[in-house]
Design a protein around this motif. Structure first.
Motif, short mmCIF file in Angstrom:
data_model
loop_
_atom_site.label_atom_id
_atom_site.label_comp_id
_atom_site.label_asym_id
_atom_site.label_seq_id
_atom_site.Cartn_x
_atom_site.Cartn_y
_atom_site.Cartn_z
N TYR A 128 -4.68 -36.71 -18.25
CA TYR A 128 -4.48 -35.69 -18.80
C TYR A 128 -2.96 -35.38 -18.70
O TYR A 128 -2.82 -35.08 -17.92
N GLY A 129 -1.98 -35.50 -19.84
CA GLY A 129 -1.25 -34.76 -19.42
C GLY A 129 -0.74 -33.26 -20.50
O GLY A 129 -0.36 -34.10 -21.34
N ILE A 168 -5.04 -33.03 -15.36
CA ILE A 168 -6.01 -33.30 -15.79
C ILE A 168 -6.41 -34.46 -15.84
O ILE A 168 -6.62 -35.11 -16.01
N ASP A 169 -7.82 -34.50 -14.31
CA ASP A 169 -8.18 -36.65 -14.15
C ASP A 169 -9.84 -35.74 -14.48
O ASP A 169 -10.67 -34.52 -14.01
N PHE A 170 -10.11 -36.43 -15.05
CA PHE A 170 -11.86 -36.73 -15.83
C PHE A 170 -12.45 -38.17 -15.15
O PHE A 170 -11.41 -38.74 -14.89
N PHE A 221 -9.63 -36.82 -24.23
CA PHE A 221 -10.83 -37.27 -23.21
C PHE A 221 -11.72 -37.43 -24.64
O PHE A 221 -12.53 -38.92 -23.99
N ARG A 222 -12.70 -36.62 -24.67
CA ARG A 222 -13.75 -37.31 -26.27
C ARG A 222 -13.77 -38.31 -27.06
O ARG A 222 -13.81 -39.35 -26.52
N LEU A 240 -2.15 -40.09 -19.40
CA LEU A 240 -1.02 -40.64 -18.23
C LEU A 240 -1.54 -41.50 -17.40
O LEU A 240 -0.25 -42.71 -16.93
N SER A 241 -2.91 -41.80 -17.77
CA SER A 241 -3.05 -43.06 -16.68
C SER A 241 -4.82 -43.14 -17.29
O SER A 241 -5.80 -42.12 -17.80
N SER A 242 -5.42 -44.18 -17.21
CA SER A 242 -7.02 -43.94 -17.39
C SER A 242 -7.59 -45.72 -16.16
O SER A 242 -6.36 -47.04 -16.71
#
Length: 143
Positions: free
Chosen positions: A72-73, A53-55, A102-103, A17-19
């Motif tokens: 991520y959604g 979820i935000d990382f 994400f990895r 969704l964003s980075s």
């Protein structure tokens, strides 16, 4: 639910969704501090669940070579006769599903930066989730 039964839940979609990645310094040794900073669940219906979820890849790293966050959604579907409820389908399941995305993204992006490529090793999802829950509980107590 019996551990050998099919839960009946399936992944509908996973989206970045964003980075945000900002290079700060070109360092030879690369440290990282993977953290989950937010998990937001929304039950749309008995048949649909959406989770965001935000990382933060540089959590707790002093003077990191770069900042790296991503959101991520993930959407799930379940039929009415599923063996698992949304309440039983906890954040551990969700994190286990999203973390590989994400990895891979972190590895792909860091290959393009002026720093050594970062390959996140296999991660203890239970410990990552416990760290998140402890932070969340601590943040609530200090308000």
């Amino acid at each position: 639910m019996d551990k050998n039964q099919n839960p009946g839940i399936s992944i509908e979609s996973v989206h970045l969704l964003s980075s945000c990645v900002n290079v700060r310094a070109n360092k030879g040794d690369l440290e990282f501090g993977l953290a989950v900073t937010s998990i937001q669940r929304k039950v749309i219906s008995d048949e649909e669940l959406r989770v965001v979820i935000d990382f933060d890849l540089m959590d707790g790293v002093e003077n990191p070579a770069f900042n790296f966050t991503a959101t991520y959604g993930i959407s799930y579907k379940r039929p009415g006769d599923a063996n698992m409820t949304w309440e039983e389908f906890n954040n551990g399941f969700v994190l286990t599903h999203v973390l590989p995305y994400f990895r891979e993204f972190a590895s792909s992006v860091t290959l393009r930066l002026p720093v050594p490529a970062l390959i996140i090793p296999p991660t203890n999802v239970k410990a990552l989730l416990l760290d998140y829950e402890n932070r969340k509980a601590g943040a609530v107590r200090t308000l």
